[in-house]
Design an enzyme around this catalytic site. Structure first.
Site, short mmCIF file in Angstrom:
data_model
loop_
_atom_site.label_atom_id
_atom_site.label_comp_id
_atom_site.label_asym_id
_atom_site.label_seq_id
_atom_site.Cartn_x
_atom_site.Cartn_y
_atom_site.Cartn_z
N SER A 138 0.92 -1.40 -0.05
CA SER A 138 0.11 -0.08 -0.02
C SER A 138 0.91 1.37 0.22
O SER A 138 1.89 1.26 0.46
CB SER A 138 -0.85 0.18 1.20
OG SER A 138 -1.53 1.29 1.40
N TYR A 151 -3.52 -2.51 9.57
CA TYR A 151 -3.29 -2.45 7.85
C TYR A 151 -1.87 -2.05 7.57
O TYR A 151 -1.23 -2.61 6.77
CB TYR A 151 -4.53 -1.79 7.33
CG TYR A 151 -4.22 -1.89 5.88
CD1 TYR A 151 -4.56 -3.14 5.11
CD2 TYR A 151 -3.76 -0.87 5.05
CE1 TYR A 151 -4.99 -3.39 3.87
CE2 TYR A 151 -3.82 -0.99 3.52
CZ TYR A 151 -4.19 -2.18 3.02
OH TYR A 151 -4.26 -2.34 1.63
#
Length: 274
Positions: A138, A151
């Site tokens: 990400s 996350y």
């Protein structure tokens, strides 16, 4: 001898994984598409009956991963490109998350990706011209942010281990690329999300974060597929790549802010000799 490549893609039933699978199929390649629930892939299997093999797989189960990878390699006689895409979201404050949620999240987002990498490496070493391992992380893996800390932590850990892996396997002809994805309309914040039990003390911050996320429409996953197809075809691909124009600008701005922060405290840093 055919020039068609064999792809193995995890998390392929929706979002980015499905978009990458479709792009590979359109390009004439063959795909083993892995997911916990492969029923959303039935339409693709009917459309590409000789080029697509759906594979039920829970990446958090190491034994199942190794057995599944062997079935994937046998389906088309090897593996050329592996996309480590399976993942989910644990949404909430650090204090709110319970042990079961944290461990389950890391089992998929970090350990699952490691199990896949370990299992596919013998096949990628054997791939003609050397295999490609694409690790989906990400754009937010470079720093923590409230409500999505776990996350980011899982993706940051995967970033780091993937850099090490790239150094370890490049001499065997295997190229590893970390794909730091921007915000795409993948369903991650809906179908792919586990939420913590909110604590009232964090509601003001939660409201601020929700306002910051906003309701802007994210690009569709298929808009990222051409980038992935090009990376998979490059003889010398980058080890890290930010995927998304807006995300690239945001990451560069964050890097500048981080450097300014370190420079502001340089005097204190240099008091220690290490």
């Amino acid at each position: 001898m055919t020039d068609a490549r064999v792809w193995f893609i995890t998390g392929a039933s929706r979002g980015l994984g499905r978009a990458f699978a479709e792009a590979a199929l359109v390009g004439g390649d063959r795909v083993v598409a892995a997911a916990r629930d492969v029923s959303p892939l039935e339409d693709l299997a009917r459309k590409y009956p000789d080029h697509l093999v759906p594979l039920p797989l829970d990446v958090s189960d190491r034994k199942q991963v190794f057995e599944g990878v062997e079935r994937a390699a046998a389906a088309f006689g090897g593996l050329d490109v592996v996309v480590n895409n399976a993942g989910g979201m644990l949404y909430g404050m650090v204090e709110e998350a319970v042990e079961e949620q944290i461990r389950a999240h890391m089992d998929v987002n970090f350990f699952g990706a490691v199990w896949i990498a370990q299992a596919v490496l013998p096949h990628l070493r054997a791939a003609r011209g050397g295999g490609r391992l694409l690790q989906v992380t990400s754009m937010g893996s470079g720093g923590g942010m409230a409500t999505v800390g776990f996350y980011g932590a899982g993706k940051a850990a995967l970033d780091s281990v993937s850099e090490a892996l790239a150094m370890e396997v490049e001499r065997f002809g295997v190229k590893v690329t970390v794909l730091q994805m921007g915000g795409y309309n993948t369903g991650l914040f809906t179908a792919g999300t586990t939420a913590t039990e909110p604590q009232e003390r964090y509601q003001p911050l939660r409201t601020e974060m929700e306002a910051m996320w906003g309701d802007a429409v994210s690009p569709e996953p298929e808009t990222a597929a051409p980038v992935v197809m090009e990376v998979a075809s490059m003889p010398d691909p980058p080890r890290r790549l930010i995927v998304g124009s807006q995300s690239f600008d945001q990451v560069m701005e964050l890097r500048r802010a981080q450097e300014e922060h370190y420079r502001a405290w340089e005097r204190l840093s240099r008091l220690a000799p290490g």
